[in-house]
Design a protein around this motif. Structure first.
Motif, PDB file in Angstrom:
ATOM      1  N   VAL A   5       7.476  -3.527   9.933  1.00 37.58           N
ATOM      2  CA  VAL A   5       7.080  -3.779  11.320  1.00 37.58           C
ATOM      3  C   VAL A   5       5.565  -3.647  11.393  1.00 37.58           C
ATOM      4  CG1 VAL A   5       7.172  -2.966  13.703  1.00 37.58           C
ATOM      5  CG2 VAL A   5       9.263  -3.057  12.344  1.00 37.58           C
ATOM      6  N   LEU A   6       4.916  -4.681  11.902  1.00 37.79           N
ATOM      7  CA  LEU A   6       3.465  -4.735  12.035  1.00 37.79           C
ATOM      8  C   LEU A   6       3.073  -4.426  13.473  1.00 37.79           C
ATOM      9  CD1 LEU A   6       2.989  -8.102  10.117  1.00 37.79           C
ATOM     10  CD2 LEU A   6       2.756  -5.795   9.179  1.00 37.79           C
ATOM     11  N   VAL A   7       2.075  -3.583  13.651  1.00 38.29           N
ATOM     12  CA  VAL A   7       1.703  -3.118  14.997  1.00 38.29           C
ATOM     13  C   VAL A   7       0.219  -3.415  15.246  1.00 38.29           C
ATOM     14  CG1 VAL A   7       1.608  -1.133  16.552  1.00 38.29           C
ATOM     15  CG2 VAL A   7       3.466  -1.331  14.871  1.00 38.29           C
ATOM     16  N   HIS A   8      -0.051  -4.151  16.302  1.00 36.09           N
ATOM     17  CA  HIS A   8      -1.414  -4.570  16.624  1.00 36.09           C
ATOM     18  C   HIS A   8      -2.187  -3.443  17.317  1.00 36.09           C
ATOM     19  CE1 HIS A   8      -0.415  -4.986  20.931  1.00 36.09           C
ATOM     20  NE2 HIS A   8       0.722  -5.519  20.530  1.00 36.09           N
ATOM     21  N   GLY A   9      -3.473  -3.682  17.537  1.00 35.86           N
ATOM     22  CA  GLY A   9      -4.315  -2.735  18.239  1.00 35.86           C
ATOM     23  C   GLY A   9      -4.356  -2.994  19.732  1.00 35.86           C
ATOM     24  N   ALA A  10      -5.228  -2.267  20.415  1.00 31.96           N
ATOM     25  CA  ALA A  10      -5.362  -2.419  21.866  1.00 31.96           C
ATOM     26  C   ALA A  10      -5.951  -3.780  22.215  1.00 31.96           C
ATOM     27  CB  ALA A  10      -6.254  -1.309  22.421  1.00 31.96           C
ATOM     28  N   TRP A  11      -5.591  -4.262  23.408  1.00 30.57           N
ATOM     29  CA  TRP A  11      -6.089  -5.528  23.962  1.00 30.57           C
ATOM     30  C   TRP A  11      -5.644  -6.741  23.142  1.00 30.57           C
ATOM     31  CZ3 TRP A  11      -9.932  -1.661  22.825  1.00 30.57           C
ATOM     32  CH2 TRP A  11     -10.183  -0.802  23.901  1.00 30.57           C
ATOM     33  N   LEU A  41       0.749   5.368  25.785  1.00 23.17           N
ATOM     34  CA  LEU A  41       1.057   5.632  24.378  1.00 23.17           C
ATOM     35  C   LEU A  41       2.560   5.813  24.193  1.00 23.17           C
ATOM     36  CD1 LEU A  41       0.186   6.212  21.473  1.00 23.17           C
ATOM     37  CD2 LEU A  41      -0.239   8.591  22.155  1.00 23.17           C
ATOM     38  N   ALA A  42       3.198   6.517  25.115  1.00 22.86           N
ATOM     39  CA  ALA A  42       4.642   6.741  25.015  1.00 22.86           C
ATOM     40  C   ALA A  42       5.418   5.432  25.069  1.00 22.86           C
ATOM     41  CB  ALA A  42       5.107   7.683  26.123  1.00 22.86           C
ATOM     42  N   ASP A  43       5.015   4.526  25.961  1.00 22.16           N
ATOM     43  CA  ASP A  43       5.698   3.232  26.059  1.00 22.16           C
ATOM     44  C   ASP A  43       5.518   2.418  24.782  1.00 22.16           C
ATOM     45  OD1 ASP A  43       6.443   3.872  28.636  1.00 22.16           O
ATOM     46  OD2 ASP A  43       4.923   2.618  29.596  1.00 22.16           O
ATOM     47  N   ASP A  44       4.325   2.474  24.209  1.00 21.20           N
ATOM     48  CA  ASP A  44       4.061   1.709  22.989  1.00 21.20           C
ATOM     49  C   ASP A  44       4.847   2.271  21.805  1.00 21.20           C
ATOM     50  OD1 ASP A  44       2.356   0.125  24.439  1.00 21.20           O
ATOM     51  OD2 ASP A  44       0.548   1.214  23.852  1.00 21.20           O
ATOM     52  N   ILE A  45       4.935   3.589  21.724  1.00 20.67           N
ATOM     53  CA  ILE A  45       5.744   4.223  20.673  1.00 20.67           C
ATOM     54  C   ILE A  45       7.204   3.808  20.812  1.00 20.67           C
ATOM     55  CG2 ILE A  45       6.678   6.446  19.899  1.00 20.67           C
ATOM     56  CD1 ILE A  45       3.872   7.615  20.424  1.00 20.67           C
ATOM     57  N   ALA A  46       7.700   3.823  22.044  1.00 20.77           N
ATOM     58  CA  ALA A  46       9.102   3.454  22.283  1.00 20.77           C
ATOM     59  C   ALA A  46       9.368   2.014  21.865  1.00 20.77           C
ATOM     60  CB  ALA A  46       9.456   3.658  23.752  1.00 20.77           C
ATOM     61  N   GLU A  47       8.416   1.118  22.106  1.00 19.92           N
ATOM     62  CA  GLU A  47       8.597  -0.284  21.722  1.00 19.92           C
ATOM     63  C   GLU A  47       8.684  -0.428  20.206  1.00 19.92           C
ATOM     64  OE1 GLU A  47       9.129  -4.343  21.829  1.00 19.92           O
ATOM     65  OE2 GLU A  47       9.398  -2.809  23.385  1.00 19.92           O
ATOM     66  N   VAL A  48       7.834   0.294  19.472  1.00 10.55           N
ATOM     67  CA  VAL A  48       7.887   0.206  18.017  1.00 10.55           C
ATOM     68  C   VAL A  48       9.192   0.796  17.492  1.00 10.55           C
ATOM     69  CG1 VAL A  48       6.806   1.008  15.878  1.00 10.55           C
ATOM     70  CG2 VAL A  48       5.396   0.137  17.740  1.00 10.55           C
ATOM     71  N   ARG A  49       9.653   1.862  18.089  1.00 10.05           N
ATOM     72  CA  ARG A  49      10.946   2.429  17.681  1.00 10.05           C
ATOM     73  C   ARG A  49      12.066   1.410  17.871  1.00 10.05           C
ATOM     74  NH1 ARG A  49      11.930   7.894  16.926  1.00 10.05           N
ATOM     75  NH2 ARG A  49      10.079   9.217  16.954  1.00 10.05           N
ATOM     76  N   HIS A  64      -2.935  -1.675  12.965  1.00 19.04           N
ATOM     77  CA  HIS A  64      -4.362  -1.936  13.098  1.00 19.04           C
ATOM     78  C   HIS A  64      -4.900  -1.156  14.290  1.00 19.04           C
ATOM     79  CE1 HIS A  64      -7.745  -4.698  14.597  1.00 19.04           C
ATOM     80  NE2 HIS A  64      -8.186  -4.160  13.470  1.00 19.04           N
ATOM     81  N   SER A  65      -6.045  -0.504  14.118  1.00 17.65           N
ATOM     82  CA  SER A  65      -6.817   0.095  15.197  1.00 17.65           C
ATOM     83  C   SER A  65      -5.991   1.107  16.014  1.00 17.65           C
ATOM     84  CB  SER A  65      -7.374  -1.033  16.080  1.00 17.65           C
ATOM     85  OG  SER A  65      -8.383  -0.577  16.920  1.00 17.65           O
ATOM     86  N   TYR A  66      -5.917   0.934  17.342  1.00 20.06           N
ATOM     87  CA  TYR A  66      -5.126   1.831  18.190  1.00 20.06           C
ATOM     88  C   TYR A  66      -3.677   1.910  17.734  1.00 20.06           C
ATOM     89  CZ  TYR A  66      -2.017   2.738  22.175  1.00 20.06           C
ATOM     90  OH  TYR A  66      -0.995   3.186  22.981  1.00 20.06           O
ATOM     91  N   GLY A  67      -3.169   0.853  17.124  1.00 21.96           N
ATOM     92  CA  GLY A  67      -1.792   0.857  16.646  1.00 21.96           C
ATOM     93  C   GLY A  67      -1.497   1.984  15.686  1.00 21.96           C
ATOM     94  N   GLY A  68      -2.542   2.537  15.049  1.00 21.82           N
ATOM     95  CA  GLY A  68      -2.333   3.678  14.166  1.00 21.82           C
ATOM     96  C   GLY A  68      -1.781   4.885  14.902  1.00 21.82           C
ATOM     97  N   ALA A  69      -2.276   5.124  16.118  1.00 20.55           N
ATOM     98  CA  ALA A  69      -1.738   6.217  16.924  1.00 20.55           C
ATOM     99  C   ALA A  69      -0.279   5.960  17.277  1.00 20.55           C
ATOM    100  CB  ALA A  69      -2.575   6.386  18.195  1.00 20.55           C
ATOM    101  N   VAL A  70       0.049   4.692  17.467  1.00 20.37           N
ATOM    102  CA  VAL A  70       1.419   4.324  17.839  1.00 20.37           C
ATOM    103  C   VAL A  70       2.387   4.564  16.684  1.00 20.37           C
ATOM    104  CG1 VAL A  70       2.898   2.462  18.663  1.00 20.37           C
ATOM    105  CG2 VAL A  70       0.547   2.647  19.509  1.00 20.37           C
ATOM    106  N   ILE A  71       2.036   4.091  15.481  1.00 20.29           N
ATOM    107  CA  ILE A  71       2.985   4.271  14.370  1.00 20.29           C
ATOM    108  C   ILE A  71       3.073   5.734  13.941  1.00 20.29           C
ATOM    109  CG2 ILE A  71       2.675   1.891  13.596  1.00 20.29           C
ATOM    110  CD1 ILE A  71       1.171   3.034  11.116  1.00 20.29           C
TER     111      ILE A  71
END
Length: 227
Positions: A5-11, A41-49, A64-71
């Protein structure tokens, strides 16, 4: 063959990975690119889960970028996640926020690209986008990326991170040495703290666009470690 699963950054959105995905397919991997709501951040984490559960077996996360906090949050206590790879990305520890991490090192020259709007939303200055984020990408493509960017809410950046799963999983990090928005020395610090298998790419913040083959090679390398 890995499931990724690939996760993008902010914006941004999942299309940031479009040049990387064909290379991963050629390597035999199965891939999905998440589309973060960018509401918190919580919503983005939930989406990746949720994206992880579309696969039945072990899943590697790349960000990538902000996505690091998400994963980092999405992988915690998630037995399905097998490895993590970060590209010019934040790797938070518990209690850290994007501003607190940025404060650890001097700001990069493009840091003033962020524009604040009403009700806690933000975007990137389209006139600064090419210089700050994608200096090694063709100017017409950088202009197109600036035009299709999405807004993000402050809750994405100001929420303290939980415990990072990078402490418990095989981890890779690719530093963008020519990054003008995320200090390369901060990136090196993240990699060292995480004990990551680290490479350095002579790339802007958007190594996904300027060096997609190198990005895919790094993902493939960490995926092999997790098997």
């Amino acid at each position: 063959m890995a499931e990724i699963v690939l996760v993008h950054g902010a914006w941004s959105d999942g299309s940031a990975w479009l040049d990387v995905i064909p290379a991963l397919h050629r390597q035999g991997h199965r891939v999905r690119a998440a589309h973060l709501p960018m509401t918190s951040l919580a919503d983005d984490i939930a989406e990746v889960r949720r994206e992880v559960t579309t696969f039945s077996g072990p899943v590697m996360l790349a960000a990538h970028s902000y996505g690091g906090a998400v994963i980092s949050g999405a992988a915690k206590d998630n037995p399905q996640v097998s490895a993590l790879t970060y590209f010019a990305a934040y790797v938070p520890d518990e209690g850290e926020t994007v501003p607190s991490m940025n404060a650890l090192f001097p700001g990069a020259p493009g840091k003033d690209v962020v524009m604040s709007h009403e009700n806690g939303w933000s975007s990137l200055d389209p006139d600064r986008f090419h210089y700050a984020l994608a200096a090694d990408v063709a100017s017409d493509r950088a202009a197109a990326l600036a035009a299709v960017q999405r807004r993000a809410r402050a809750e994405c950046f100001l929420a303290p991170a939980g415990p990072g799963a990078w402490r418990d999983l095989p981890t890779g990090y690719a530093v963008s040495t020519e990054d003008r928005i995320l200090n390369p020395d901060l990136q090196r610090w993240f990699a060292e703290r995480a004990g990551a298998d680290c490479v350095e790419l002579s790339a802007s913040h958007y190594s996904l666009l300027s060096q997609p083959e190198a990005v895919a090679t790094m993902i493939d390398k960490i995926a092999a470690r997790s098997e």
